[in-house]
Design a protein around this motif. Structure first.
Motif, PDB file in Angstrom:
ATOM      1  N   UNK A 149      23.882 -69.178 -71.796  1.00  0.00           N
ATOM      2  CA  UNK A 149      25.391 -69.826 -72.111  1.00  0.00           C
ATOM      3  C   UNK A 149      25.933 -69.998 -70.480  1.00  0.00           C
ATOM      4  N   UNK A 150      26.453 -69.048 -70.293  1.00  0.00           N
ATOM      5  CA  UNK A 150      26.744 -69.056 -68.413  1.00  0.00           C
ATOM      6  C   UNK A 150      25.872 -69.671 -67.432  1.00  0.00           C
ATOM      7  N   UNK A 151      24.840 -69.760 -67.481  1.00  0.00           N
ATOM      8  CA  UNK A 151      23.570 -69.784 -66.201  1.00  0.00           C
ATOM      9  C   UNK A 151      23.763 -71.247 -66.651  1.00  0.00           C
ATOM     10  N   UNK A 152      23.457 -71.765 -68.316  1.00  0.00           N
ATOM     11  CA  UNK A 152      23.306 -73.259 -68.470  1.00  0.00           C
ATOM     12  C   UNK A 152      24.949 -74.120 -68.086  1.00  0.00           C
ATOM     13  N   UNK A 153      25.965 -73.022 -68.164  1.00  0.00           N
ATOM     14  CA  UNK A 153      27.206 -73.961 -67.667  1.00  0.00           C
ATOM     15  C   UNK A 153      27.684 -73.930 -66.108  1.00  0.00           C
ATOM     16  N   UNK A 154      26.388 -72.851 -65.003  1.00  0.00           N
ATOM     17  CA  UNK A 154      26.865 -73.296 -63.810  1.00  0.00           C
ATOM     18  C   UNK A 154      25.417 -74.470 -63.504  1.00  0.00           C
ATOM     19  N   UNK A 155      24.827 -74.609 -63.838  1.00  0.00           N
ATOM     20  CA  UNK A 155      23.929 -75.064 -63.726  1.00  0.00           C
ATOM     21  C   UNK A 155      23.612 -77.258 -63.893  1.00  0.00           C
ATOM     22  N   UNK A 156      24.184 -76.533 -65.072  1.00  0.00           N
ATOM     23  CA  UNK A 156      25.127 -78.206 -65.556  1.00  0.00           C
ATOM     24  C   UNK A 156      26.615 -78.913 -64.472  1.00  0.00           C
ATOM     25  N   UNK A 157      27.065 -78.213 -64.409  1.00  0.00           N
ATOM     26  CA  UNK A 157      28.290 -77.947 -63.420  1.00  0.00           C
ATOM     27  C   UNK A 157      27.648 -78.327 -62.155  1.00  0.00           C
ATOM     28  N   UNK A 158      26.497 -77.937 -61.598  1.00  0.00           N
ATOM     29  CA  UNK A 158      25.841 -78.032 -59.856  1.00  0.00           C
ATOM     30  C   UNK A 158      25.511 -79.366 -60.627  1.00  0.00           C
ATOM     31  N   UNK A 159      24.937 -79.195 -61.146  1.00  0.00           N
ATOM     32  CA  UNK A 159      23.835 -80.803 -61.806  1.00  0.00           C
ATOM     33  C   UNK A 159      25.145 -82.695 -62.155  1.00  0.00           C
ATOM     34  N   UNK A 160      26.207 -81.948 -62.582  1.00  0.00           N
ATOM     35  CA  UNK A 160      26.961 -82.981 -62.744  1.00  0.00           C
ATOM     36  C   UNK A 160      28.328 -83.559 -61.369  1.00  0.00           C
ATOM     37  N   UNK A 161      28.265 -82.515 -60.730  1.00  0.00           N
ATOM     38  CA  UNK A 161      28.677 -82.704 -59.256  1.00  0.00           C
ATOM     39  C   UNK A 161      28.411 -83.746 -58.282  1.00  0.00           C
ATOM     40  N   UNK A 162      27.051 -82.935 -58.688  1.00  0.00           N
ATOM     41  CA  UNK A 162      25.275 -83.977 -57.740  1.00  0.00           C
ATOM     42  C   UNK A 162      25.762 -85.337 -57.863  1.00  0.00           C
ATOM     43  N   UNK A 163      25.714 -85.585 -59.610  1.00  0.00           N
ATOM     44  CA  UNK A 163      25.855 -87.187 -60.017  1.00  0.00           C
ATOM     45  C   UNK A 163      27.169 -87.586 -59.688  1.00  0.00           C
ATOM     46  N   UNK A 164      27.933 -87.079 -60.048  1.00  0.00           N
ATOM     47  CA  UNK A 164      29.183 -87.813 -59.205  1.00  0.00           C
ATOM     48  C   UNK A 164      29.672 -87.949 -57.798  1.00  0.00           C
ATOM     49  N   UNK A 165      28.663 -87.269 -56.905  1.00  0.00           N
ATOM     50  CA  UNK A 165      28.555 -87.572 -55.519  1.00  0.00           C
ATOM     51  C   UNK A 165      27.828 -88.827 -55.797  1.00  0.00           C
ATOM     52  N   UNK A 166      26.740 -88.701 -56.220  1.00  0.00           N
ATOM     53  CA  UNK A 166      25.688 -89.963 -55.643  1.00  0.00           C
ATOM     54  C   UNK A 166      26.270 -91.003 -56.536  1.00  0.00           C
ATOM     55  N   UNK A 167      26.940 -90.815 -57.750  1.00  0.00           N
ATOM     56  CA  UNK A 167      27.355 -92.544 -57.951  1.00  0.00           C
ATOM     57  C   UNK A 167      27.982 -92.821 -57.588  1.00  0.00           C
ATOM     58  N   UNK A 168      28.960 -92.400 -56.644  1.00  0.00           N
ATOM     59  CA  UNK A 168      29.770 -92.947 -55.366  1.00  0.00           C
ATOM     60  C   UNK A 168      29.288 -93.613 -54.896  1.00  0.00           C
ATOM     61  N   UNK A 169      28.594 -92.505 -53.898  1.00  0.00           N
ATOM     62  CA  UNK A 169      27.728 -93.069 -52.783  1.00  0.00           C
ATOM     63  C   UNK A 169      27.002 -94.395 -53.094  1.00  0.00           C
ATOM     64  N   UNK A 170      26.172 -94.454 -54.287  1.00  0.00           N
ATOM     65  CA  UNK A 170      25.820 -95.565 -54.634  1.00  0.00           C
ATOM     66  C   UNK A 170      26.105 -96.410 -54.954  1.00  0.00           C
ATOM     67  N   UNK A 171      27.452 -96.349 -55.616  1.00  0.00           N
ATOM     68  CA  UNK A 171      28.415 -97.483 -55.802  1.00  0.00           C
ATOM     69  C   UNK A 171      29.063 -98.345 -54.542  1.00  0.00           C
TER      70      UNK A 171
END
Length: 166
Positions: free
Chosen positions: A49-71
């Motif tokens: 569960x902790x491993x999943x939280x860390x992976x998802x946090x990094x994935x969501x942070x990358x998504x936010x950055x990608x969406x902001x750059x793309x937008x």
């Protein structure tokens, strides 16, 4: 008289909106009830569960950055990326809260991510049923993305059960 003349995609579009709205109201009521009856505001995720939280946090942070750059660089209207950005922001906030041992992070994930993904699935499925096959890949990725809130819920439930045994 009118409904009998509609094709399946048309019927799906008409009824999916009403059913989705009802499901959203129900989900919000269930989440509000769970928040009001939450035994403890803290939860410690462990193991997978902790491993999943860390992976998802990094994935969501990358998504936010990608969406902001793309937008910003694409010149498209903000509405094109709004749902994806909202999805990523809810997920990022929820997983950060879970990493800070705050159970309310689960509700950010379940409500924000779950409802945004559900809305995108209904919209994409409508387009796919109308014969727009280029939405097939997006539909599959959204269906797989729906596993994200499920994994978050399972992680918190496992942590709650393990913390209760200690």
């Amino acid at each position: 008289m009118f409904l009998s003349k509609l094709r399946f995609p048309d019927l799906f579009s008409v009824f999916s909106g009403a059913l989705f709205d009802a499901a959203c109201v129900f989900a919000v009521c269930v989440a509000a009830y769970a928040l009001c009856n939450m035994p403890s505001g803290r939860v410690r995720t462990k193991g997978l569960g902790l491993v999943w939280c860390w992976i998802a946090t990094f994935g969501m942070a990358a998504s936010v950055i990608t969406m902001l750059i793309a937008g910003l660089n694409n010149g498209q209207p903000a509405s094109v990326f709004a749902a994806q950005l909202l999805l990523a922001l809810f997920g990022l906030t929820g997983y950060i809260l879970l990493l800070m041992n705050q159970r309310i992070g689960l509700y950010f994930i379940l409500l924000g991510v779950g409802m945004t993904i559900a809305a995108l699935i209904v919209t994409t499925l409508s387009q796919f049923l109308y014969g727009n096959t280029r939405f097939a890949v997006l539909l599959v990725s959204l269906l797989l993305g729906a596993l994200n809130p499920l994994f978050a819920w399972l992680s918190v439930r496992a942590a709650r059960d393990e913390n209760a045994r200690e």
